[in-house]
Enzyme design. Sequence first.
Site, PDB file in Angstrom:
ATOM      1  N   THR A  93      48.723 -21.245 -13.213  1.00  0.00           N
ATOM      2  CA  THR A  93      49.378 -20.088 -12.597  1.00  0.00           C
ATOM      3  C   THR A  93      50.825 -20.091 -13.054  1.00  0.00           C
ATOM      4  OG1 THR A  93      47.918 -20.129 -10.666  1.00  0.00           O
ATOM      5  CG2 THR A  93      50.029 -18.998 -10.426  1.00  0.00           C
ATOM      6  N   LYS A 168      46.387 -12.884  -9.815  1.00  0.00           N
ATOM      7  CA  LYS A 168      46.662 -14.100  -9.051  1.00  0.00           C
ATOM      8  C   LYS A 168      47.913 -13.951  -8.194  1.00  0.00           C
ATOM      9  CE  LYS A 168      46.501 -18.374  -7.642  1.00  0.00           C
ATOM     10  NZ  LYS A 168      46.481 -19.571  -8.484  1.00  0.00           N
ATOM     11  N   LYS A 243      55.846 -21.436  -4.938  1.00  0.00           N
ATOM     12  CA  LYS A 243      55.873 -21.170  -6.387  1.00  0.00           C
ATOM     13  C   LYS A 243      55.201 -19.832  -6.692  1.00  0.00           C
ATOM     14  CE  LYS A 243      53.357 -22.399 -10.538  1.00  0.00           C
ATOM     15  NZ  LYS A 243      52.242 -23.189 -11.083  1.00  0.00           N
TER      16      LYS A 243
END
Length: 289
Positions: A93, A168, A243
């Site tokens: 990611t 995502k 994050k």
Amino acid sequence: MKIAFIGLGNMGGGMAANLVKDGHAVTAFDLSPEATGKAAEQGCSISATVSEAVADAEAVVTMLPNGAIVRSVYTAEVFGSAPKGALFLDCSTIDLATAREVVELAQAAGYEMVDAPVSGGIAAANGGTLTFMVGGSETAFERARAVLEPMAKAVIHAGETGAGQVAKMCNNMLLAIHMIGTCEALALAEKAGLDPQTFYEISSKATGYCWSLNDYTPMPGVGATSPADNGYAGGFASALMLKDLRLAMAGAETSGAAVPMGEHATRIYEAFVEAGNGGKDFGAIFTTL
């Protein structure tokens, strides 16, 4: 199929093991001796370097911490070391700009590549029930499917290069918002005199239904079993959620999207992580209420 797997952390280790279980010949690399030791026990061959791991690979899967590392691994060690015709699948990611840049560089070097970030967490990685959101051409996606399916409950073509990362970041921003709202509702129910388990039984069958409530209940002893029942150990670390939220905020700024709830969720998780809670499951935000 000969598959090189680079990055054997909490997610990558289970993913590589499921490829072995499906009959693939997996050659793995990680900087951690502990991680490579576990991978060897699961049937992976271990290489001393990334270049060695990818040398005869038909597919290369990477699961790495951030975009800078992804760029470095591919440009410094994978490109030129992997055979021409190898397919690259980055399941990390990372930020959208880097994801697109690395794919463009791979294509310029004569390779096909997809961005394929995952949803599902450590349990799903170990169980082979991840959801993969794949960005890339139709041709690359069809090649990638055979590699991803042994690790997945769903493999979805999100669109062209970078679309997997967009999916995502949007998914995890929504998850963070849902989790905070779920924690607030559970805390409010209890403080207003309603038994939290009773609230769970009602809301999980009503319009409050969501994954954070029904399947990952963040209040200890209530609803579904989750890291909350283990002192918020394991699961999806709050630092990783932060994050992902920051990646979503960067994406929102670049695209000009308004995300006021996402911004607020980011501030909440920033404060939580800065207070020393980064290693706790993201449902531990309940403890702040």
